[in-house]
Design a protein around this motif. Structure first.
Motif, PDB file in Angstrom:
ATOM      1  N   LYS A 270      50.638  43.049  34.213  1.00 39.21           N
ATOM      2  CA  LYS A 270      51.216  42.521  35.454  1.00 39.21           C
ATOM      3  C   LYS A 270      52.154  41.346  35.186  1.00 39.21           C
ATOM      4  O   LYS A 270      52.728  40.774  36.118  1.00 39.21           O
ATOM      5  N   GLY A 271      52.291  40.961  33.911  1.00 38.06           N
ATOM      6  CA  GLY A 271      53.237  39.909  33.538  1.00 38.06           C
ATOM      7  C   GLY A 271      52.680  38.504  33.547  1.00 38.06           C
ATOM      8  O   GLY A 271      53.441  37.538  33.427  1.00 38.06           O
ATOM      9  N   LEU A 272      51.364  38.343  33.674  1.00 37.90           N
ATOM     10  CA  LEU A 272      50.787  37.002  33.708  1.00 37.90           C
ATOM     11  C   LEU A 272      50.767  36.395  32.310  1.00 37.90           C
ATOM     12  O   LEU A 272      50.377  37.058  31.338  1.00 37.90           O
ATOM     13  N   PRO A 273      51.162  35.128  32.186  1.00 38.39           N
ATOM     14  CA  PRO A 273      51.071  34.456  30.886  1.00 38.39           C
ATOM     15  C   PRO A 273      49.615  34.154  30.544  1.00 38.39           C
ATOM     16  O   PRO A 273      48.726  34.241  31.400  1.00 38.39           O
ATOM     17  N   MET A 274      49.390  33.792  29.312  1.00 40.04           N
ATOM     18  CA  MET A 274      48.035  33.622  28.821  1.00 40.04           C
ATOM     19  C   MET A 274      47.248  32.576  29.624  1.00 40.04           C
ATOM     20  O   MET A 274      46.070  32.769  29.930  1.00 40.04           O
ATOM     21  N   LYS A 275      47.905  31.466  29.995  1.00 42.09           N
ATOM     22  CA  LYS A 275      47.200  30.412  30.727  1.00 42.09           C
ATOM     23  C   LYS A 275      46.726  30.906  32.095  1.00 42.09           C
ATOM     24  O   LYS A 275      45.606  30.606  32.526  1.00 42.09           O
ATOM     25  N   GLU A 276      47.575  31.672  32.787  1.00 41.05           N
ATOM     26  CA  GLU A 276      47.190  32.185  34.103  1.00 41.05           C
ATOM     27  C   GLU A 276      46.064  33.207  33.977  1.00 41.05           C
ATOM     28  O   GLU A 276      45.171  33.269  34.828  1.00 41.05           O
ATOM     29  N   ILE A 277      46.124  34.009  32.927  1.00 40.69           N
ATOM     30  CA  ILE A 277      45.036  34.972  32.697  1.00 40.69           C
ATOM     31  C   ILE A 277      43.729  34.221  32.477  1.00 40.69           C
ATOM     32  O   ILE A 277      42.682  34.587  33.022  1.00 40.69           O
ATOM     33  N   ALA A 278      43.796  33.162  31.689  1.00 43.88           N
ATOM     34  CA  ALA A 278      42.603  32.359  31.422  1.00 43.88           C
ATOM     35  C   ALA A 278      42.045  31.774  32.710  1.00 43.88           C
ATOM     36  O   ALA A 278      40.832  31.795  32.951  1.00 43.88           O
ATOM     37  N   ASP A 279      42.929  31.271  33.574  1.00 44.19           N
ATOM     38  CA  ASP A 279      42.486  30.687  34.850  1.00 44.19           C
ATOM     39  C   ASP A 279      41.851  31.742  35.749  1.00 44.19           C
ATOM     40  O   ASP A 279      40.809  31.515  36.366  1.00 44.19           O
ATOM     41  N   LYS A 280      42.474  32.929  35.824  1.00 47.28           N
ATOM     42  CA  LYS A 280      41.967  33.969  36.711  1.00 47.28           C
ATOM     43  C   LYS A 280      40.618  34.513  36.257  1.00 47.28           C
ATOM     44  O   LYS A 280      39.777  34.882  37.083  1.00 47.28           O
ATOM     45  N   LEU A 281      40.423  34.540  34.956  1.00 41.53           N
ATOM     46  CA  LEU A 281      39.180  35.092  34.420  1.00 41.53           C
ATOM     47  C   LEU A 281      38.152  34.004  34.109  1.00 41.53           C
ATOM     48  O   LEU A 281      37.071  34.302  33.596  1.00 41.53           O
ATOM     49  N   SER A 282      38.483  32.742  34.428  1.00 43.66           N
ATOM     50  CA  SER A 282      37.589  31.604  34.141  1.00 43.66           C
ATOM     51  C   SER A 282      37.235  31.550  32.659  1.00 43.66           C
ATOM     52  O   SER A 282      36.081  31.348  32.269  1.00 43.66           O
ATOM     53  N   LEU A 283      38.246  31.746  31.824  1.00 47.01           N
ATOM     54  CA  LEU A 283      38.077  31.684  30.373  1.00 47.01           C
ATOM     55  C   LEU A 283      38.975  30.605  29.807  1.00 47.01           C
ATOM     56  O   LEU A 283      39.896  30.130  30.468  1.00 47.01           O
ATOM     57  N   SER A 284      38.738  30.251  28.566  1.00 45.72           N
ATOM     58  CA  SER A 284      39.648  29.341  27.879  1.00 45.72           C
ATOM     59  C   SER A 284      40.823  30.146  27.330  1.00 45.72           C
ATOM     60  O   SER A 284      40.724  31.360  27.117  1.00 45.72           O
ATOM     61  N   ALA A 285      41.950  29.463  27.123  1.00 44.55           N
ATOM     62  CA  ALA A 285      43.125  30.135  26.561  1.00 44.55           C
ATOM     63  C   ALA A 285      42.805  30.706  25.178  1.00 44.55           C
ATOM     64  O   ALA A 285      43.305  31.776  24.799  1.00 44.55           O
ATOM     65  N   ARG A 286      41.961  30.013  24.431  1.00 41.92           N
ATOM     66  CA  ARG A 286      41.587  30.491  23.092  1.00 41.92           C
ATOM     67  C   ARG A 286      40.818  31.821  23.180  1.00 41.92           C
ATOM     68  O   ARG A 286      41.027  32.724  22.355  1.00 41.92           O
ATOM     69  N   THR A 287      39.954  31.943  24.190  1.00 46.74           N
ATOM     70  CA  THR A 287      39.194  33.187  24.354  1.00 46.74           C
ATOM     71  C   THR A 287      40.120  34.341  24.733  1.00 46.74           C
ATOM     72  O   THR A 287      39.988  35.460  24.220  1.00 46.74           O
ATOM     73  N   VAL A 288      41.071  34.074  25.630  1.00 50.41           N
ATOM     74  CA  VAL A 288      42.041  35.111  26.009  1.00 50.41           C
ATOM     75  C   VAL A 288      42.857  35.522  24.783  1.00 50.41           C
ATOM     76  O   VAL A 288      43.143  36.715  24.572  1.00 50.41           O
ATOM     77  N   GLU A 289      43.226  34.558  23.989  1.00 52.75           N
ATOM     78  CA  GLU A 289      43.993  34.843  22.772  1.00 52.75           C
ATOM     79  C   GLU A 289      43.188  35.749  21.834  1.00 52.75           C
ATOM     80  O   GLU A 289      43.736  36.670  21.214  1.00 52.75           O
ATOM     81  N   ARG A 290      41.882  35.514  21.751  1.00 54.96           N
ATOM     82  CA  ARG A 290      41.033  36.347  20.901  1.00 54.96           C
ATOM     83  C   ARG A 290      40.958  37.774  21.434  1.00 54.96           C
ATOM     84  O   ARG A 290      41.019  38.739  20.670  1.00 54.96           O
ATOM     85  N   HIS A 291      40.843  37.913  22.773  1.00 59.49           N
ATOM     86  CA  HIS A 291      40.810  39.256  23.359  1.00 59.49           C
ATOM     87  C   HIS A 291      42.128  39.991  23.109  1.00 59.49           C
ATOM     88  O   HIS A 291      42.137  41.195  22.832  1.00 59.49           O
ATOM     89  N   ARG A 292      43.233  39.263  23.223  1.00 58.46           N
ATOM     90  CA  ARG A 292      44.537  39.887  22.948  1.00 58.46           C
ATOM     91  C   ARG A 292      44.627  40.344  21.494  1.00 58.46           C
ATOM     92  O   ARG A 292      45.180  41.419  21.204  1.00 58.46           O
ATOM     93  N   ALA A 293      44.108  39.524  20.608  1.00 57.11           N
ATOM     94  CA  ALA A 293      44.129  39.897  19.187  1.00 57.11           C
ATOM     95  C   ALA A 293      43.329  41.185  18.960  1.00 57.11           C
ATOM     96  O   ALA A 293      43.739  42.059  18.169  1.00 57.11           O
TER      97      ALA A 293
END
Length: 313
Positions: A270-293
């Motif tokens: 949907k085009g959301l940047p990593m920080k917004e994804i982290a906010d929406k999922l109540s996760l840290s940016a580092r955790t989102v980065e790990r899921h992306r990896a």
């Protein structure tokens, strides 16, 4: 009757003030265990803390500083014991440092009784929930939290309002209209127990905020809080897979993705940047980065756009 905790670094220190407090009908517990003192105060079972003064280098002074905010938050009275022969300039330093509640020894027990009674009287007329300290604590908290009074949001931080998608115009609406706590039988039972004051805290799971999102709420009320006032914190946020379009990610070729990776994948599409994804999922940016990896690895992709392209083939 007060529940009193006397803290001293001397293992066999038995001050006569303890006998005096017991004679007044109070419960008194003595400890030289600093970690035990933390746990005791955090448990909310202490009304009065007395810290014995020894010297400027004594670690109990550090303990007093560490406990002061905790004690204030829980409405605990606190006193520091100091010798009467203390120098005036040294006394002024302690007062400036925040040691405004002092017992001097040798003791004047009439004065001690009057000081304790004055604190009790002040507390009856003091509403900490209306204080600037309390508002600042909520505002600076990294957790989505709000203070609810008489079924209205009295004060909330921006994270909380964003999670619930609440605008200023909705703040005047009853909180029970903004969230449906009785969304399932388990929550209905828990919320009934909470508002009947049978428990100080409840965890309500899967509270619907929309057709695609549910959250878990932690409600908490202090021992001395009125029944109509409590803290509400969002502790977990979830999205409905099928309503959001996750069903297209459930085919056999993508079974290796976890539910959280699918959420990250869809929000990335949907085009959301990593920080917004982290906010929406109540996760840290580092955790989102790990899921992306993990997504890149499972799709053998060099970037998230390539991974999205492969998933949608």
């Amino acid at each position: 009757m007060l529940s009193c905790l006397y803290i001293s670094s001397a293992e066999h220190d038995r001050e006569e003030i303890l006998s005096f407090l017991i004679q007044l009908g109070n419960e008194v517990e003595y400890t030289s265990d600093l970690f035990g003192a933390f746990e005791k105060i955090d448990s909310g079972s202490v009304d009065l803390v007395i810290v014995k003064f020894f010297s400027e280098k004594n670690p109990i002074l550090d303990l007093f500083f560490a406990l002061k905010s905790r004690m204030s938050l829980r409405g605990v009275y606190y006193f520091l014991l100091v010798p009467r022969e203390i120098r005036k300039d040294q006394l002024m330093v302690y007062l400036e440092m925040g040691f405004d509640n002092l017992f001097f020894y040798p003791y004047n027990f009439e004065s001690i009784q009057a000081k304790i009674q004055n604190l009790i009287n002040r507390k009856k007329n003091y509403d900490w929930f209306e204080s600037e300290d309390f508002h600042q604590w909520i505002k600076s908290s990294h957790r989505p939290v709000a203070f609810i009074r008489k079924n209205l949001i009295s004060f909330a931080n921006e994270i909380f309002l964003e999670h619930l998608a609440i605008s200023n115009g909705k703040l005047s609406h009853p909180f029970s209209e903004l969230v449906n706590f009785s969304s399932n039988e388990a929550n209905e039972i828990e919320i009934s127990r909470f508002f009947k004051n049978l428990t100080q805290s409840v965890l309500l799971r899967h509270v619907p905020l929309s057709s695609i999102k549910t959250v878990d709420f932690l409600l908490y009320r202090g021992r001395n809080s009125p029944n109509h006032s409590y803290l509400a914190e969002v502790v977990c946020q979830r999205f409905n897979e099928f309503e959001m379009g996750f069903e297209k990610y459930l085919n056999s070729s993508l079974k290796e993705f976890t539910a959280r990776e699918k959420e990250v994948l869809l929000l990335s599409e949907k085009g959301l940047p990593m920080k917004e994804i982290a906010d929406k999922l109540s996760l840290s940016a580092r955790t989102v980065e790990r899921h992306r990896a993990n997504i890149l690895k499972k799709t053998n992709s060099s970037n998230i756009l390539e991974a999205i392209s492969k998933v949608n083939r």
